[in-house]
Each structure stands twice: as C-alpha cells, then as structure tokens.
Write an enzyme that holds these catalytic residues in place. Structure first.
Site, mmCIF file in Angstrom:
data_model
loop_
_atom_site.group_PDB
_atom_site.id
_atom_site.type_symbol
_atom_site.label_atom_id
_atom_site.label_comp_id
_atom_site.label_asym_id
_atom_site.label_seq_id
_atom_site.Cartn_x
_atom_site.Cartn_y
_atom_site.Cartn_z
ATOM 1 N N GLN A 1 1.092 -0.894 0.182
ATOM 2 C CA GLN A 1 0.101 0.176 0.171
ATOM 3 C C GLN A 1 1.258 1.348 -0.095
ATOM 4 O O GLN A 1 0.187 2.527 -0.357
ATOM 5 C CB GLN A 1 -0.801 -0.204 1.272
ATOM 6 C CG GLN A 1 -2.188 -0.735 1.212
ATOM 7 C CD GLN A 1 -3.404 -0.806 2.349
ATOM 8 O OE1 GLN A 1 -3.304 -1.891 2.747
ATOM 9 N NE2 GLN A 1 -3.909 0.375 2.587
ATOM 10 N N ARG B 1 -9.594 -0.059 6.679
ATOM 11 C CA ARG B 1 -10.183 0.300 6.403
ATOM 12 C C ARG B 1 -10.605 1.835 7.389
ATOM 13 O O ARG B 1 -11.177 2.241 6.793
ATOM 14 C CB ARG B 1 -11.806 0.247 5.660
ATOM 15 C CG ARG B 1 -12.598 0.891 4.782
ATOM 16 C CD ARG B 1 -13.617 0.422 4.277
ATOM 17 N NE ARG B 1 -14.081 0.885 2.957
ATOM 18 C CZ ARG B 1 -14.031 0.578 1.802
ATOM 19 N NH1 ARG B 1 -14.377 -0.996 1.799
ATOM 20 N NH2 ARG B 1 -14.618 1.332 0.872
ATOM 21 N N CYS B 2 -9.598 2.040 8.165
ATOM 22 C CA CYS B 2 -9.637 3.123 8.949
ATOM 23 C C CYS B 2 -7.915 2.348 9.840
ATOM 24 O O CYS B 2 -7.873 1.491 10.800
ATOM 25 C CB CYS B 2 -10.244 3.257 10.079
ATOM 26 S SG CYS B 2 -9.895 4.847 10.861
ATOM 27 N N GLU C 1 -13.411 5.149 4.365
ATOM 28 C CA GLU C 1 -12.675 4.887 5.525
ATOM 29 C C GLU C 1 -13.801 5.011 6.761
ATOM 30 O O GLU C 1 -14.185 4.404 7.211
ATOM 31 C CB GLU C 1 -11.717 5.521 6.691
ATOM 32 C CG GLU C 1 -10.388 5.558 7.001
ATOM 33 C CD GLU C 1 -9.606 5.935 7.661
ATOM 34 O OE1 GLU C 1 -8.930 6.003 7.774
ATOM 35 O OE2 GLU C 1 -9.907 6.681 8.004
#
Ligand code: CDP
Length: 805
Positions: free
Chosen positions: A236, A383-384, A759
């Site tokens: 990422q 996702r956060c 997010e």
C-alpha cells in the site's frame, strides 16, 4: 452549473470531470480476467517460498533440523534466523519503533509466527518440505489477556526485558509498551466530579482482521548482472518499502525498484512490512533467482496485521438536561507480540484522540497503555487506520449509555451536543482543529429520511406487543453521528519512519492533447484511475477518457507515502489538482501568445482559454498542447509537464449520519436489517458512483465486524477463527440494501474542497449496527454488551435479561 451557457455545459459533460458518475475504467480489465496481481507474475527460473509456522503461541525454540526437508526434490534452501543473523536481518524494525523477529530467534511469541523459510522450485515442493522441518519447542506459559499481561511474572519480550523505556517513553512493566496521554486530566476529573450525571462503561472493540480477497505476497528478483533488485508486492506504500529495503539491505535506493501491481483489497492489511518480504528478497539475493512468496488464507488471518483489540474504559458527564461536560477514557491496547502498528511516528495510539467525536465537549482526557500479549502483531488495519474507528465506536456507545442514564432520547442528546456550524474551524479539547462541518443539517436530514419519530412509535408498540406475548421480535434503531479525520500529513506532525506524509502527482500532456499522470498513491480497488483523471479533466480541460493514471511503480511515479487511512483524495488528490493548475498556468501563457494578447486578457473557459469579452476567439487545450511542442514561444520552455508535492496544512474531517433499523429474534438471536441509511459528507464529491461503492463496501465490512467477525483465541493462544469456515465474511445473503445520501460541506483548505470517504462507512457503520442491537434491548435494561453480536451472543443477551422465561 447555472452560470454556464448551454455550450459550456455540453463541453463540460464531454470532459467527465468532477461530479460525474463516470464508470470505473479499471473494471474492463478486472471483469475480463485481465487484472495483473502479484501471483500473476511469472518469471523465468522463479522459485517459491513457504513458511514453517509455529503451532504454539509461546515457546522456546530449542532446535531446528532441516535435514529431511532439504532432501525433498526441488528444495533449494531452508532459511532460519541463524542464516539471517550475519546480515542483521533476523529482526526488523517495525513502523511503531519496536523490532520484530523475521524468523524465530530463540523463541516464538504467537501462533503462526514465522520459524523457517523453505525455498523450492515449485510451491508444492516447498509445502512438502515445510512439513519435514523438525522444530523442537519447549512450551511456555501463554498470555492472551492484556490485563493479565500487565500483572504477570511471565516475560514475553525477553529481548527488551531490562529496557525501562521504549520508542514512546517509559515502560512500567516488562509486558508494557507505552503510556500515551492527551488532554487536560485535572480539568476533566474536575468536570466529572462536579457533574450532575455521570455514565461509566467498559467498551471493548474486539480483535478482527480485514481479510482482503487477495492475501499478501511478493516476488523478489535480484539481477546480479545489473545489481538491480526488483520487488513486486501487495504494497500500500511502495515508495516507503523501497526506502526501507534500501536502509535494511544497504542496496542503493536507485538500484531498487518496487512495483505494486493490481491489489485485491488492502484495508490497511498491506501497509506493514512482513517477514515474507524480507525472506523472499534475501532468498533471491542468495540464489540469484526470482523468489515468490504468497500467503494462504490461514497465514493471512493468523499472522498479518489485525485490527482493534482496544479495551476502552470511559466516563462521560453531563448536566441533568443533557449538556456534556467531560469525557475520560483509559484504553488498554492489546498490540500482540510486537508493536507493529502502522501509525504516524508521533502517534502510538493513532488518532484515537478524535474520540470526542461530533460533540462540543469542553474537557476531555485520554490515556492509552500499549501491552504485549501472545497474539499476532499489527494493530491498525481495517479500512480505518489510525484508530479512528475505535474512537467513533467508543464515543457513540458512551452517548447511548449516557442517554440511558439521563433517560433521554439518544437522537436528541446528540443534537444538543453537536458542534454547531458556526463553531468551525473547531478546536477540540483533545487538540484537533476540525476544518468544517454542518452536523445539525445532516442529522435532521437523516432523521427525516427514516421517519425517526414513526420508528420510535413503532418500537414502543413492538415492546407492548412483546410484553403481551404477541411477538418475539424486538426492534432496534441504531443511531450514529461520526466525525472522521483523514488525510495524514501534515509533514510537520506526521511521518512514517522519518518520511514526511506528503503526496505527489506528476503530469505530462502529450502533443496531441492526451495525458499521463503518475501519483505517489496506489489503488487497491478504490478506482483511482477513474477519479484522479476526473480531477484533472476539470482542472486542465482534457477529457478524463484521454488521461491515463499510473501508480505503484517507484521507477516512474513521484515519491509518495501511499494509500491508507483515506489519505489519497485529501493529499494526492490535492497534489493532482495543483499540478493541473500548473499546467493551466503555462497553457494560459501559450494561449495568450497564440491569440496575440496579453496573458491577463485570456480567461479559462471549461476546456480552453478565450479572449476576455470575445469568447469566439479561443485556443482549446488540445491546440495549446500541440503548440507547446511545436512552436518556439519566447520565454517559455517547450513541453507541457508539471509536478506537485503536496503537504496538507491540516487533515480533513468528513462526517456522517448513519441509521440502522434492525429486527432481533429474542429466541434465536437472529437479526434482520430492515433498513440502513448512510448519509456521508466528504466535501466536494469527485465521483458520486465511486463514493456509493466505497460506502457499500465499507458498511458491509462494518456489518461483518459488528455482527460476527472476530479473531478469537483460546487460553493457549490458538487462533479459533483462522479459516473462512469460522471467520465471518458477509455474502449477498447477509448484506441488506443500503440507502445512501449526502450533504456537501467542502474542506476550506483543500484545493478542490474534497475530504476522504473510504474509511467513513466503516467508522460510522460499526456503531450503527451495534447501537441497533443495544437499542432493541434498551427497554429491558441492556446497557453494554461486547461485539461481535453474533446469533449466540444476542440470544445470550436476551437470556441474561430474563426474556426467555
Ligand atoms: O485513500 P483512499 O483511496 O482509500 O480513500 P479516498 O481518498 O477516500 O478515496 C476513495 C475513492 O473515492 C477514490 O476513488 C476517490 O477519488 C473517491 N472520492 C470521491 O470521489 N470524492 C471524494 N470527496 C472523496 C473520495
């Protein structure tokens, strides 16, 4: 668009710029089997690596015998810590300032830990040889509970047992990592002590895992002739991987090329550096051949970055009529065997101190204690990143508990405590400056959309019917109003391993008026190739369809800090807009020259520059691009290129109002989501359809977390949920229809006013689902119960409340 002429509207539509629901350009490849994921990479002579992993959660490694494994046909090498030690690669630094074993060095600290790396000519031979590596373990006492860890005599991290301080200050016990505080403790205690009403609760956000469809993996290829190392991987943050690889290996950075090809979901799971990457690189350097390592599903669930595992003890105080006066939170944070959280360096608990949420709370204090246990390391993924999800869950549960204490409607309690629109920019008691928001408007819109009053009436009737024996199903209304914080930087506050958190975009306009733009971010499914082209279309007047977006190759893309924590739009999106504006500034000079007027006498007009007051005299961007390469323009270099590195002045603060309406069967614990309404405000909307997709995916992941997903351990540290038979991954069967909605409150400091959105649905979704379960049982005395709310746990709530009698 009311100020534009019909002709301008027509031309703008052709650009497919910002605000257009442009179809995802990526999907042509993905839906036709043309994706290029790391496991699709096949190189001549490529070898395959596989790990011997520990079956024990805590054990001494007395010996490792590789003799039988080496006899398997095709096996080339079996690496252990002893082989890596001369290279100083048997341990590696973590992103959180700790260090982590690459391969077991004397002991193992969690089930699934990497013990040896087998390299063979194919993955079957490697898997066979893994079975034949004989490891002699001596079991040690296991600690899976962070509260016990802080009391235990058992030393987990023997390598640092005598160190009284770590990367984030003093350690007060051998299993303690750090204590981190924020806010004014004395003022908060005083506010709570003198309050008319105080609610206290332990809110646990369980350990879970993002479980991307594609697991982590890499292909490392060392070319001994050129001295160049190429590493493909599910990264990422490819540039950071290159820098770290250079620092660890001593190979000069220009001789390392890191490529993130297509990535099948990241959600934070692919931010960290894993032993597999190091071992594949070392194996390629040693053998001179490319080496591939791809996790299987169990490896991924057991050993890679988990999420949450936060025990949040809260106290919240208010006046009798519901005005909140103080918030205190003490977190016991289970970080597992190594502190490998992927937070910006200065924030060992990420941005958890956004936990005052959407509310104007005058006094607040947060204390976080990080603790080692015998579980896998990691800690922010899903996702956060940066612990905002934990913070939102905490405050949204505390609000509900306070509403119970006050005997007040939870929607009204929120409304009277929201930060008002006229208070922005708002300075929170825990040190953040919220950039913009209009919470009351969003909240009223949401309540009206679901007919909140009607729902409450229906719920009251349902309770009557239940008591009268007419139904066994209760109705829960789960409310959430969340405030997000996304877009790390700024550089002065945020870095990863010393690299400031800016981001970048470089654009080249070709002579015929099409373009390529390269960014420092990397899409993992978020449709960057679609949406970043839209930003540029609006900024440069070149149709989005004529712009190629490229990410993920460190040899070509400008340096960037990557994609996680919804930072792409707030940071790289801003860089993209500003690079586009640089193109436009040069284009203006070219246009003025071609039109034989002064620079100030031309104006921007959707896809062209025209002479002020004479719109029929113009030069389109296509003409300007050609001229940039074809005419000698006095005082100007040929070409039309720009690069922008953007250091955001602040983060962006998206927000949202989510409402979940859920039926709960008291006798079976089964739940049925009747309605889920999600209103998001992410500022200026680049692509409404992509935003909807982000919300659908994020709420589905929230559903998973709240209603069933868990990385559960038994007392011996065995992972009980290491396969998809046990780990809940929602399918179309469980997923309800979502209603999405929005308001638009642009970010005042972002060049196009956009805030992140990726997010948000996870941050807001989890408390909405959880609050719905709690709300269903509120009338029967439920205050707090731990997630995940699977059928058994819901049945147990009903049972404990005496509803089965
Ligand atoms: O960093 P990441 O890409 O995961 O998250 P993001 O910045 O929130 O963007 C996710 C996707 O939503 C990207 O394709 C963005 O361009 C798009 N988006 C949008 O269309 N409008 C916004 N205001 C924010 C994001």
């Amino acid at each position: 668009m009311k100020d534009l002429t019909e002709d301008q509207i027509e031309r703008a539509a052709k650009l497919k710029g910002m605000g257009t629901s442009r179809k995802r350009v990526e999907d042509v490849r993905f839906t036709q089997g043309k994706g290029n994921y790391v496991d699709d990479i096949k190189l001549d002579g490529m070898l395959f690596g596989d790990f011997v992993r520990s079956p024990y959660a805590h054990a001494r490694v007395k010996s490792i015998n590789i003799e039988e494994a080496m006899k398997v046909p095709g096996v080339v090498a079996v690496l252990t810590a002893k082989d890596l030690e001369p290279l100083s690669l048997h341990w590696m630094p973590t992103l959180a300032g700790d260090k982590q074993m690459v391969l077991a060095d004397g002991k193992v600290l969690f089930q699934g830990q990497e013990v040896a790396f087998v390299v063979a000519s194919d993955r079957y031979a490697a898997a066979d040889a893994v079975e034949l590596v004989e490891v002699d373990y001596e079991e040690l006492p296991v600690i899976v509970n962070p509260f016990e860890a802080l009391k235990s005599d058992v030393v987990l991290r023997e390598d640092i047992k005598d160190e009284t301080s770590g990367a984030h200050g003093p350690r007060n016990h051998h299993n303690h990592i750090f204590t981190w505080t924020e806010g004014n403790e004395a003022a908060t205690e005083q506010a709570i002590d003198s309050a008319e009403v105080v609610a206290e609760e332990m809110v646990y956000y369980h350990r879970t895992h993002p479980c991307p469809l594609e697991t982590c993996g890499t292909v490392a290829s060392m070319d001994k002739v050129t001295g160049k190392l190429t590493v493909w991987g599910t990264f990422q943050a490819p540039h950071v991987v290159r820098t770290v690889a250079s620092l660890l290996s001593g190979i000069e950075e220009h001789n390392i090329r890191v490529i993130s090809p297509d990535i099948g979901g990241g959600f934070g799971n692919k931010v960290g550096v894993y032993p597999g990457y190091i071992c594949a690189i070392v194996a390629s350097i040693v053998t001179g051949k490319p080496v591939k390592w791809i996790e299987d599903r169990m490896d991924n669930l057991m050993a890679t970055a988990f999420a949450r595992d936060y025990w949040m003890k809260g106290r919240i105080s208010a006046t009798k009529d519901g005005k909140i006066t103080g918030l205190h939170c003490h977190v016991t944070a289970d970080h597992g065997a190594f502190d490998a959280c992927a937070d910006p360096t200065k924030f060992p608990a990420g941005f958890f101190h956004i936990c005052t949420g959407s509310y104007d709370i005058p006094a607040a204090f947060v204390k976080v204690d990080g603790v080692y246990t015998n579980k896998a390391p990691g800690g922010v993924a899903y996702r956060c990143s940066f612990r905002v999800t934990e913070a939102a869950y905490f405050i949204e549960r505390m609000i509900e508990v306070l509403a119970i204490e006050l005997n007040m409607d939870a929607a009204e309690l929120r409304r009277i405590n929201f930060i008002r629109a006229d208070q922005f920019p708002y300075q929170s008691a825990l040190g953040w400056e919220y950039d913009s928001g209009d919470y009351h408007t969003a909240w009223d819109k949401a309540l009206k959309a679901v007919d909140y009053e009607g729902l409450r009436k229906e719920q009251a009737q349902r309770i009557e019917d239940f008591k009268a024996g007419k139904t066994r199903k209760l109705l829960g209304i789960g409310l959430t109003h969340f405030t997000e914080i996304v877009g790390a930087g700024p550089v002065k506050n945020c870095d990863i391993l010393g690299m400031g958190m800016f981001d970048s975009c470089e654009i080249r306009i070709h002579p015929t008026g099409s373009a390529i733009a390269r960014l420092g971010t990397i899409s993992q499914g978020q449709a960057h190739a679609t949406t970043f082209a839209q930003i540029l279309a609006t900024e440069t007047g070149i149709p989005a369809d004529s712009i190629t977006i490229e990410e993920g190759d460190t040899d070509t893309a400008p340096y960037g800090l990557g994609t996680y924590g919804s930072r792409s739009t707030p940071v790289a999106g801003a860089a993209t807009a500003l690079a586009g504006r640089k193109i436009r500034a040069k284009a203006q000079m070219i246009a003025a020259y071609l039109l034989e007027v002064h620079d100030d006498d031309v104006e921007w007009d959707v896809d062209r520059f025209s002479v002020k007051g004479a719109p029929e005299r113009f030069k389109t961007m296509k003409e300007i691009a050609y001229a940039a390469y074809n005419q000698a323009i006095p005082g100007l270099e040929p070409g039309l290129e720009a690069v922008s590195y953007y250091d955001p002045p602040n983060m962006t603060y998206p927000f949202g109002a989510y409402i979940c309406v859920m039926e709960v069967d008291v006798d079976t614990g089964q739940w049925d989501i009747r309605q889920f309404y999600a209103l998001d405000d992410c500022g200026t909307r680049i692509n409404p359809m992509v935003i909807d997709g982000q919300v659908h995916g994020g709420v589905t992941e929230a559903l998973a977390i709240a209603m069933g997903q868990e990385i559960a351990y038994d007392d011996m540290g065995n992972v009980k949920t290491g396969t998809l038979m046990d780990f809940f991954l929602p399918t179309a069967w469980e997923v309800p229809n979502y209603t999405t909605d929005h308001t638009v409150t642009p970010s005042p400091h972002h060049p196009i006013g956009a805030k992140g959105v990726g997010e948000s649905p996870n941050v807001g979704g989890v408390p909405a689902f959880s609050n719905a379960v709690h709300d269903a049982f509120r009338a029967f005395g439920l205050r707090q119960s731990h997630m995940p709310h699977d059928h058994w746990r819901i049945w147990k709530i009903a049972s404990d409340l005496g509803l089965h009698a």
